[in-house]
Design an enzyme around this catalytic site. Structure first.
Site, PDB file in Angstrom:
ATOM      1  N   LYS A  44       3.083 -10.926 -10.229  1.00  0.00           N
ATOM      2  CA  LYS A  44       3.876  -9.757  -9.840  1.00  0.00           C
ATOM      3  C   LYS A  44       4.025  -9.650  -8.330  1.00  0.00           C
ATOM      4  O   LYS A  44       4.691  -8.745  -7.831  1.00  0.00           O
ATOM      5  CB  LYS A  44       3.228  -8.465 -10.367  1.00  0.00           C
ATOM      6  N   LYS A  46       1.469  -9.028  -6.352  1.00  0.00           N
ATOM      7  CA  LYS A  46       0.493  -8.022  -5.919  1.00  0.00           C
ATOM      8  C   LYS A  46      -0.878  -8.681  -5.802  1.00  0.00           C
ATOM      9  O   LYS A  46      -1.150  -9.683  -6.454  1.00  0.00           O
ATOM     10  CB  LYS A  46       0.387  -6.894  -6.952  1.00  0.00           C
TER      11      LYS A  46
END
Length: 136
Positions: A44, A46
């Site tokens: 993602k 992240k």
């Protein structure tokens, strides 16, 4: 027994997280929390400050949480709901409408966020806006 499930990274655990878990648990008898793994977070784009294992450990200590399972990809939600006989899927209202496809399998509830607190806000307040700075 009413079974509830929610998803998240749950990094830098704060009052907003705990309130979400408490309100989710109040909707049923059994709460499963699905936590994004480090590998899924990387997909993602992240990076959590705390490892998946540490986030899982902390969540398991919270009295509202009955089960903690890994979230490995975006597409596992239907399988999780079906395999765990989930009655209610809960997310914060910043995700409003994004998980309505689950209404064919369970009730979908979007809960209001706790005002004034978020992991992003904590990182910003601490001056940790550059991911490289806070991972050192």
């Amino acid at each position: 027994m009413t079974k509830v499930i929610t998803y998240g990274t749950f990094d830098l655990l704060h009052k907003g997280h705990v309130r979400l878990l408490k309100r989710a648990k109040e909707l049923g008898d059994d709460l499963t929390v699905c936590v994004s793994t480090d590998e899924f977070n990387a997909e993602k784009g992240k990076k959590a400050y705390t490892s998946y294992e540490d986030r899982k450990y902390v969540l398991e200590a919270i009295r509202y949480v009955d089960h903690v399972i890994p979230e490995n990809n975006w597409d596992q939600k239907i399988k999780d709901v079906v395999d765990n006989n989930i009655d209610i899927f809960v997310m914060g209202d910043d995700w409003e409408g994004k998980f309505d496809f689950l209404k064919d399998y369970c009730k979908v509830v979007y809960l209001p966020r706790t005002e004034g607190i978020s992991t992003s806000k904590i990182k910003k307040d601490l001056g940790l806006t550059d991911e490289d700075d806070w991972k050192k």
